[in-house]
Scaffold this motif. Structure first.
Motif, PDB file in Angstrom:
ATOM      1  N   GLU A   1      27.552  39.567  46.213  1.00 34.23           N
ATOM      2  CA  GLU A   1      27.723  40.268  47.483  1.00 34.23           C
ATOM      3  C   GLU A   1      28.377  39.397  48.547  1.00 34.23           C
ATOM      4  OE1 GLU A   1      27.061  43.488  47.625  1.00 34.23           O
ATOM      5  OE2 GLU A   1      26.498  43.303  45.509  1.00 34.23           O
ATOM      6  N   SER A   2      28.768  38.186  48.204  1.00 32.88           N
ATOM      7  CA  SER A   2      29.422  37.307  49.178  1.00 32.88           C
ATOM      8  C   SER A   2      30.770  37.902  49.582  1.00 32.88           C
ATOM      9  CB  SER A   2      29.634  35.906  48.587  1.00 32.88           C
ATOM     10  OG  SER A   2      28.405  35.295  48.254  1.00 32.88           O
ATOM     11  N   PRO A   3      31.050  38.032  50.877  1.00 33.21           N
ATOM     12  CA  PRO A   3      32.341  38.600  51.315  1.00 33.21           C
ATOM     13  C   PRO A   3      33.512  37.739  50.843  1.00 33.21           C
ATOM     14  CG  PRO A   3      30.767  38.493  53.135  1.00 33.21           C
ATOM     15  CD  PRO A   3      30.174  37.702  52.013  1.00 33.21           C
ATOM     16  N   TYR A   4      34.565  38.394  50.380  1.00 34.39           N
ATOM     17  CA  TYR A   4      35.738  37.665  49.915  1.00 34.39           C
ATOM     18  C   TYR A   4      36.999  38.306  50.470  1.00 34.39           C
ATOM     19  CZ  TYR A   4      35.777  41.481  46.468  1.00 34.39           C
ATOM     20  OH  TYR A   4      35.783  42.721  45.869  1.00 34.39           O
ATOM     21  N   GLU A   5      38.109  37.579  50.369  1.00 34.81           N
ATOM     22  CA  GLU A   5      39.398  38.074  50.840  1.00 34.81           C
ATOM     23  C   GLU A   5      40.136  38.837  49.742  1.00 34.81           C
ATOM     24  OE1 GLU A   5      40.989  37.897  53.888  1.00 34.81           O
ATOM     25  OE2 GLU A   5      39.019  37.275  54.633  1.00 34.81           O
ATOM     26  N   ILE A   6      40.171  38.258  48.539  1.00 33.25           N
ATOM     27  CA  ILE A   6      40.883  38.853  47.408  1.00 33.25           C
ATOM     28  C   ILE A   6      40.071  38.650  46.137  1.00 33.25           C
ATOM     29  CG2 ILE A   6      42.983  38.776  45.975  1.00 33.25           C
ATOM     30  CD1 ILE A   6      44.511  37.732  48.388  1.00 33.25           C
ATOM     31  N   MET A   7      40.032  39.652  45.302  1.00 34.69           N
ATOM     32  CA  MET A   7      39.480  39.538  43.949  1.00 34.69           C
ATOM     33  C   MET A   7      40.582  39.967  42.991  1.00 34.69           C
ATOM     34  SD  MET A   7      36.109  41.387  42.362  1.00 34.69           S
ATOM     35  CE  MET A   7      36.063  41.915  40.662  1.00 34.69           C
ATOM     36  N   PHE A   8      40.862  39.116  42.021  1.00 35.03           N
ATOM     37  CA  PHE A   8      41.994  39.390  41.135  1.00 35.03           C
ATOM     38  C   PHE A   8      41.710  38.869  39.731  1.00 35.03           C
ATOM     39  CE2 PHE A   8      46.026  37.606  39.322  1.00 35.03           C
ATOM     40  CZ  PHE A   8      46.579  38.817  38.935  1.00 35.03           C
ATOM     41  N   GLY A   9      42.021  39.704  38.727  1.00 33.81           N
ATOM     42  CA  GLY A   9      41.919  39.267  37.341  1.00 33.81           C
ATOM     43  C   GLY A   9      41.339  40.321  36.428  1.00 33.81           C
ATOM     44  N   PRO A  10      41.246  40.011  35.143  1.00 35.04           N
ATOM     45  CA  PRO A  10      40.833  41.000  34.143  1.00 35.04           C
ATOM     46  C   PRO A  10      39.332  41.248  34.141  1.00 35.04           C
ATOM     47  CG  PRO A  10      41.241  38.887  33.089  1.00 35.04           C
ATOM     48  CD  PRO A  10      41.649  38.726  34.519  1.00 35.04           C
ATOM     49  N   ASP A  11      38.976  42.452  33.737  1.00 38.48           N
ATOM     50  CA  ASP A  11      37.573  42.845  33.585  1.00 38.48           C
ATOM     51  C   ASP A  11      37.496  43.775  32.375  1.00 38.48           C
ATOM     52  OD1 ASP A  11      34.877  43.161  34.017  1.00 38.48           O
ATOM     53  OD2 ASP A  11      35.119  44.722  35.539  1.00 38.48           O
ATOM     54  N   ILE A  12      36.621  43.449  31.437  1.00 32.58           N
ATOM     55  CA  ILE A  12      36.499  44.225  30.200  1.00 32.58           C
ATOM     56  C   ILE A  12      35.040  44.607  29.993  1.00 32.58           C
ATOM     57  CG2 ILE A  12      36.690  44.146  27.666  1.00 32.58           C
ATOM     58  CD1 ILE A  12      39.076  42.297  27.984  1.00 32.58           C
TER      59      ILE A  12
ATOM     60  N   VAL B   1      43.508  32.923  31.376  1.00 29.18           N
ATOM     61  CA  VAL B   1      42.238  33.387  30.814  1.00 29.18           C
ATOM     62  C   VAL B   1      42.388  33.472  29.298  1.00 29.18           C
ATOM     63  CG1 VAL B   1      40.495  35.210  30.800  1.00 29.18           C
ATOM     64  CG2 VAL B   1      41.824  34.777  32.875  1.00 29.18           C
ATOM     65  N   LYS B   2      41.403  32.955  28.602  1.00 27.60           N
ATOM     66  CA  LYS B   2      41.401  33.031  27.137  1.00 27.60           C
ATOM     67  C   LYS B   2      40.035  33.529  26.682  1.00 27.60           C
ATOM     68  CE  LYS B   2      41.727  30.025  23.033  1.00 27.60           C
ATOM     69  NZ  LYS B   2      41.597  28.611  22.609  1.00 27.60           N
TER      70      LYS B   2
ATOM     71  N   ILE C   1      37.672  30.880  28.467  1.00 24.47           N
ATOM     72  CA  ILE C   1      38.192  29.630  29.020  1.00 24.47           C
ATOM     73  C   ILE C   1      39.132  29.954  30.181  1.00 24.47           C
ATOM     74  CG2 ILE C   1      39.547  27.562  28.577  1.00 24.47           C
ATOM     75  CD1 ILE C   1      38.639  27.710  25.668  1.00 24.47           C
ATOM     76  N   PHE C   2      38.840  29.383  31.353  1.00 23.39           N
ATOM     77  CA  PHE C   2      39.687  29.525  32.533  1.00 23.39           C
ATOM     78  C   PHE C   2      40.448  28.215  32.749  1.00 23.39           C
ATOM     79  CE2 PHE C   2      36.029  32.314  33.245  1.00 23.39           C
ATOM     80  CZ  PHE C   2      36.662  33.516  33.517  1.00 23.39           C
TER      81      PHE C   2
ATOM     82  N   THR D   1      45.359  32.987  25.022  1.00 23.66           N
ATOM     83  CA  THR D   1      45.560  32.642  26.426  1.00 23.66           C
ATOM     84  C   THR D   1      46.571  33.568  27.077  1.00 23.66           C
ATOM     85  OG1 THR D   1      45.007  30.303  26.105  1.00 23.66           O
ATOM     86  CG2 THR D   1      46.391  30.846  27.986  1.00 23.66           C
ATOM     87  N   HIS D   2      46.232  34.038  28.284  1.00 22.84           N
ATOM     88  CA  HIS D   2      47.160  34.864  29.065  1.00 22.84           C
ATOM     89  C   HIS D   2      47.133  34.425  30.521  1.00 22.84           C
ATOM     90  CE1 HIS D   2      48.004  37.660  25.807  1.00 22.84           C
ATOM     91  NE2 HIS D   2      46.712  37.661  25.541  1.00 22.84           N
ATOM     92  N   PHE D   3      48.312  34.391  31.136  1.00 24.17           N
ATOM     93  CA  PHE D   3      48.441  34.063  32.550  1.00 24.17           C
ATOM     94  C   PHE D   3      48.458  35.348  33.367  1.00 24.17           C
ATOM     95  CE2 PHE D   3      49.485  29.957  31.003  1.00 24.17           C
ATOM     96  CZ  PHE D   3      49.439  29.059  32.069  1.00 24.17           C
TER      97      PHE D   3
END
Length: 405
Positions: free
Chosen positions: A125-136, A97-98, A326-327, A169-171
């Motif tokens: 609202e779509s059902p998902y298995e995993i949500m992962f990553g930054p939020d600001i 993520v950048k 940028i992803f 950029t950060h992984f």
């Protein structure tokens, strides 16, 4: 010796064969949207992704990803791949993520779905298995989301995992192991780890307070008591405020007009506050009462909290106030070392970005200085013109005297 080297090489090859890469996306060509599907969910104004390495980068081609391009928009795009289960093996989710726009409020996370997701109707609202990553969002929210679905409910991590909030950029890497442990890494450095049962509320607590127990009525949990022999001194009670002894009635004070004069009140230096008796150790003190606990009959252990029975779609489903993120470098695998190596060059990428940005910032600084100087010179010229106009409007002194004659 040669035999040993051959065996090691063979084991390495077997390891590569056994490793699985379920999804790898580097967005290295402009046809990325041939395999990624935009959502058309009604009622949302979705933004478009651009294929770009941004305004500063380390490698113009290698650093290309998909970039949010419109402010104040929802974004929803996803890709399908061969479905898999992570049963009895690690699950690694990684991407870069950048936030080169210096994001003020917006998501930077991915969601993993099972095969039932309708990609053209993906939404929040779509059902998902995993949500992962930054939020600001503002100074108060700068976190890494780690959310798992369990028995139809989304569970957030109980810890505060802080994300990066700069423009480089950060992984981000999530590792989930079949022993129900996990790790969160940023730029290949561990920032959080633990046990799934401990750090999420998937299960009911193992122990609960015994509903049939209560503190005995004679339980004394006061460590001290007032000294019964301590008495308040007779001269203790003094007013907190007294009339100012140095105050005098103003000479222009009129009792009939102003009323009866009263001196202002000041703090009483002899005031000692509210009297309290001395405290003694309580001879009957039993300590703090602890509510007895019992095994929770609703607790059901689960040694497969880690398990995702089916994953076959990954999506970016987020909102951004200010676009420009940028992803890139999306990777889903069961090979931890592979993921580590994929992110190993991030420091070089950041160094190249910083170098290019510093040059751009210096150019912009000089440009701003030149424009400020031009604006200042223009203001000076306009002031000179105004002075000249004033001088021209004044009558000549000799001519005025001649006219008067």
């Amino acid at each position: 010796m040669c035999y040993r080297i051959t065996i090691l090489a063979l084991l390495a090859i077997v390891g590569l064969i056994n490793a699985h890469i379920y999804l790898e996306e580097k967005f290295d060509n402009g046809n990325w949207d041939d395999t990624w599907i935009y959502s058309k969910h009604p009622g949302k104004e979705f933004g478009k992704f651009a294929h770009s390495s941004g305004s500063f980068f380390n490698d113009a081609e290698a650093d290309k990803g998909i970039q949010t391009s419109q402010d104040a928009r929802f974004y929803a795009v996803s890709r399908k791949f061969d479905g898999f289960s992570n049963e009895d093996k690690p699950l690694v989710v990684q991407f870069s993520v950048k936030h080169e726009q210096n994001i003020d409020c917006g998501g930077g996370y991915v969601k993993l779905f099972d095969c039932s997701l309708d990609q053209t109707d993906m939404h929040g609202e779509s059902p998902y298995e995993i949500m992962f990553g930054p939020d600001i969002c503002g100074p108060g929210t700068k976190k890494v989301h780690v959310i798992f679905s369990y028995k139809g409910k989304n569970h957030l991590i109980n810890k505060d995992v802080r994300c990066k909030d700069d423009v480089y950029t950060h992984f981000y890497t999530l590792i989930v192991r079949p022993d129900n442990t996990y790790e969160v890494l940023i730029d290949n450095e561990k920032v959080e780890s633990g046990n799934l049962e401990d750090d999420w509320d998937f299960l009911a607590p193992k122990k609960i307070k015994d509903p049939n127990s209560k503190k005995p009525e004679d339980w004394d949990d006061k460590p001290t008591i007032a000294d019964p022999d301590d008495k308040k001194p007779e001269d203790w009670d003094k007013s907190e405020h007294i009339p100012d002894p140095d105050a005098t009635k103003p000479e222009d004070w009129d009792d009939e007009m102003d009323g009866e004069w009263e001196p202002p009140m000041v703090d009483n230096p002899e005031y000692k506050g509210e009297w309290q008796p001395k405290q003694l150790d309580n001879p009957n003190y039993k300590g703090a009462w602890e509510h007895p606990e019992i095994d929770n009959p609703e607790y059901i252990p689960d040694n497969k909290l880690y398990l995702r029975k089916e994953i076959c779609k990954l999506g970016f489903d987020l909102w951004q106030v200010k676009s420009g993120t940028i992803f890139d470098n999306v990777l889903i695998t069961d090979d931890i070392e592979l993921a580590f190596n994929a992110a190993a060059n991030v420091k070089n990428t950041q160094a190249g970005e910083k170098k290019m940005k510093e040059i751009q910032d210096e150019v912009q600084r000089k440009k701003d200085e030149e424009e400020a100087k031009k604006a200042s010179d223009k203001d000076d010229e306009e002031e000179d013109d105004d002075e000249d106009e004033k001088d021209e409007s004044k009558p000549d002194k000799d001519q005025s005297e001649h006219d008067e004659l």
